[in-house]
Design a protein around this motif. Structure first.
Motif, short mmCIF file in Angstrom:
data_model
loop_
_atom_site.label_atom_id
_atom_site.label_comp_id
_atom_site.label_asym_id
_atom_site.label_seq_id
_atom_site.Cartn_x
_atom_site.Cartn_y
_atom_site.Cartn_z
N GLY A 128 18.61 -0.30 14.99
CA GLY A 128 18.18 -0.96 13.78
C GLY A 128 16.81 -0.51 13.33
N VAL A 129 15.90 -0.29 14.29
CA VAL A 129 14.56 0.22 13.95
C VAL A 129 14.66 1.58 13.28
N MET A 130 15.48 2.46 13.84
CA MET A 130 15.60 3.80 13.29
C MET A 130 16.19 3.78 11.88
N ILE A 131 17.26 3.03 11.69
CA ILE A 131 17.90 2.98 10.38
C ILE A 131 17.04 2.20 9.39
N GLY A 132 16.24 1.26 9.89
CA GLY A 132 15.30 0.57 9.03
C GLY A 132 14.28 1.54 8.44
N ALA A 133 13.84 2.51 9.25
CA ALA A 133 12.92 3.53 8.75
C ALA A 133 13.57 4.36 7.65
N LEU A 134 14.84 4.70 7.85
CA LEU A 134 15.56 5.46 6.82
C LEU A 134 15.73 4.64 5.54
N THR A 135 15.91 3.33 5.69
CA THR A 135 16.06 2.46 4.53
C THR A 135 14.79 2.48 3.69
N LEU A 136 13.64 2.40 4.34
CA LEU A 136 12.39 2.49 3.60
C LEU A 136 12.28 3.82 2.88
N GLY A 137 12.73 4.89 3.55
CA GLY A 137 12.68 6.20 2.93
C GLY A 137 13.53 6.27 1.67
N SER A 138 14.68 5.63 1.71
CA SER A 138 15.57 5.66 0.56
C SER A 138 15.02 4.83 -0.59
N ALA A 139 14.10 3.92 -0.30
CA ALA A 139 13.49 3.09 -1.35
C ALA A 139 12.30 3.76 -2.01
N ILE A 140 11.69 4.75 -1.35
CA ILE A 140 10.48 5.38 -1.86
C ILE A 140 10.65 5.98 -3.25
N PRO A 141 11.79 6.64 -3.57
CA PRO A 141 11.93 7.18 -4.93
C PRO A 141 11.74 6.13 -6.02
N GLN A 142 12.20 4.92 -5.78
CA GLN A 142 12.03 3.87 -6.78
C GLN A 142 10.55 3.50 -6.93
N LEU A 143 9.82 3.52 -5.82
CA LEU A 143 8.40 3.19 -5.88
C LEU A 143 7.63 4.24 -6.68
N ILE A 144 7.94 5.51 -6.45
CA ILE A 144 7.26 6.58 -7.18
C ILE A 144 7.64 6.55 -8.65
N LYS A 145 8.90 6.23 -8.93
CA LYS A 145 9.33 6.10 -10.32
C LYS A 145 8.55 4.99 -11.02
N ALA A 146 8.26 3.93 -10.29
CA ALA A 146 7.51 2.81 -10.87
C ALA A 146 6.09 3.20 -11.23
N THR A 147 5.54 4.22 -10.56
CA THR A 147 4.17 4.67 -10.85
C THR A 147 4.14 5.75 -11.93
N GLY A 148 5.29 6.17 -12.41
CA GLY A 148 5.32 7.17 -13.47
C GLY A 148 6.00 8.46 -13.08
N GLY A 149 6.31 8.64 -11.79
CA GLY A 149 7.06 9.82 -11.35
C GLY A 149 6.18 11.03 -11.09
N LEU A 150 6.81 12.10 -10.58
CA LEU A 150 6.14 13.35 -10.27
C LEU A 150 6.97 14.51 -10.79
N ASP A 151 6.32 15.64 -11.03
CA ASP A 151 7.06 16.84 -11.41
C ASP A 151 8.04 17.22 -10.31
N TRP A 152 9.24 17.64 -10.71
CA TRP A 152 10.30 17.89 -9.72
C TRP A 152 9.93 19.00 -8.75
N ARG A 153 9.14 19.97 -9.17
CA ARG A 153 8.74 21.05 -8.27
C ARG A 153 7.84 20.53 -7.16
N VAL A 154 6.95 19.61 -7.52
CA VAL A 154 6.07 19.00 -6.50
C VAL A 154 6.92 18.23 -5.49
N VAL A 155 7.92 17.53 -5.98
CA VAL A 155 8.80 16.76 -5.10
C VAL A 155 9.54 17.67 -4.13
N ILE A 156 10.09 18.77 -4.64
CA ILE A 156 10.83 19.69 -3.79
C ILE A 156 9.95 20.27 -2.70
#
Length: 408
Positions: free
Chosen positions: A148-176
């Motif tokens: 559960g700890v390990m998959i919980g870490a992955l869950t937070l990772g999957s939520a990060i895109p929404q957090l960055i989108k909320a701040t205005g996003g980043l250029d796709w090249r920077v993300v890659i």
């Protein structure tokens, strides 16, 4: 048996302690899987860059899922999942996934991009299943919580895109570039783990027929059906909860509504990390199947309620959505634990890879289907379709609980 115990206390192997090993594996997996999450950033900008249709944009996300399936099945069929140490597979998979992700910078168009995303997913199949096996080798008592700890870490990772989108996003090249670096770092982090845990699984020469026969164990089959039902709703929820929230009254009619909806989506997904810990604790106390059953009933009920309250005041809708996000991932680790404890121990790696392959095939169906139904009809039928997964999973787990436990 749903919750195994042992008279041998947990102990360290060499200079590594179980808690240290769990931290390293969770961190390495979280970093390594970041290229999976990069699709959430990249697709909207590539849609404008290459004039992609909605279907083509969905395929860029689905390609990762299907690539993962092919990679997982290839690992199982080749026997590498059981023949090589998990930490070595994780390192190799992460480094190759980082490379495939980075090459996307030079992709001339949609066709090459889809191929690269599929190859990225295939490489990640050498990260996630071996990580589950590695964690399991460090824990018998407390295995559900550890996973559960390990998959919980992955869950937070999957939520990060929404957090960055909320701040205005980043250029796709920077993300890659950033996600490629993080994934490579995750692969190299596995080198800090010098050995497997004190409860290693037997090494064996892989025989496909024997592995398939082991996976036909009734309890393994029922666990896999339950897992497929869980995956039916999980990734569609993660993929489209932001879109769903952005269309609600209270977000859609505000100038900064898109950012606020993305922030709310981050919370609804991220709260699942706590759900993973709660599900793990319930699992270790009351059994894997019972914990998973509770989660499926709660998540299935939540999505049905959400389908009919979406026009009610926004705070109420957000509470229901967060409740869904809490329980939708809480059972994920338990299905893997059920397989590691029910299958022939010589084929644990292959059995987990097969389970994940089956599960991720179902994600491709609902990731594509949900927006189609939402556009053609409304969000009500789109959400109700997701409830079919928990319903099937619940039936499978009831059968699992009624099946005789394997003899010790």
């Amino acid at each position: 048996m749903n919750s195994p115990t042992t008279s041998t206390p947990l102990h360290s192997t060499g200079t590594t302690r179980p808690a240290t090993a769990l931290t390293l594996i969770a961190l390495a997996t979280f970093l390594s899987m970041s290229v999976w999450f990069s699709a959430s950033f990249v697709v909207p900008q590539l849609q404008d860059l290459w004039n992609l249709s909605g279907g083509q944009s969905s395929l860029l996300t689905i390609a990762v899922q299907l690539g993962f399936v092919v990679g997982a099945l290839a690992l199982a069929a080749s026997g590498l999942a059981d023949a090589l140490p998990g930490r070595r597979l994780m390192c190799l998979g992460a480094l190759t996934a980082a490379t495939m992700n980075l090459v996307l910078l030079w992709a001339p168009g949609f066709t090459v991009a889809v191929l690269l995303r599929a190859l990225t997913g295939a490489c990640l199949a050498a990260v996630y299943p071996p990580a589950l096996k590695e964690v399991s080798s460090w824990f018998r008592t407390g295995r559900g919580t550890a996973l559960g700890v390990m998959i919980g870490a992955l869950t937070l990772g999957s939520a990060i895109p929404q957090l960055i989108k909320a701040t205005g996003g980043l250029d796709w090249r920077v993300v890659i570039i950033a996600t490629s670096v993080l994934t490579a770092a995750g692969g190299l982090a596995t080198l800090l783990l010098r050995n497997s845990g004190p409860y290693p699984f037997p090494k064996s020469t892989f025989h496909l027929r024997a592995a398939l026969r082991a996976s036909r164990n009734r309890r393994v089959v029922l666990a896999n059906i339950g897992y497929a039902g869980h995956m039916w709703e999980l990734y569609a929820m993660w993929a489209w909860i932001g879109t769903f929230l952005a269309g609600l009254h209270g977000f859609a009619d505000r100038p900064n509504g898109a950012r606020l909806a993305a922030l709310a989506a981050f919370g609804c997904i991220g709260v699942g990390a706590v759900g993973c810990l709660v599900g793990g604790r319930i699992s270790d106390r009351y059994g894997r199947a019972r914990s998973a059953l509770i989660s499926l009933v709660c998540s299935g009920s939540a999505v049905v309620v959400l389908a009919f309250v979406r026009t009610l005041p926004l705070p109420l809708v957000l509470v229901v959505a967060a409740f869904w996000g809490f329980w939708v991932i809480a059972d994920s680790a338990q299905f893997s634990a059920m397989v590691t404890e029910s299958v022939d121990q010589r084929f644990v790696g292959s059995a987990v890879s097969l389970q994940l392959g089956v599960g991720y095939v179902t994600t491709a169906v609902t990731i594509y289907l949900v927006p189609v139904l939402a556009d053609a009809a409304s969000w009500t039928p789109a959400l109700l379709v997701l409830a079919l997964g928990p319903l099937a999973g619940t039936a499978a787990l009831i059968g699992y609980l009624r099946s005789p436990a394997p003899s010790a």
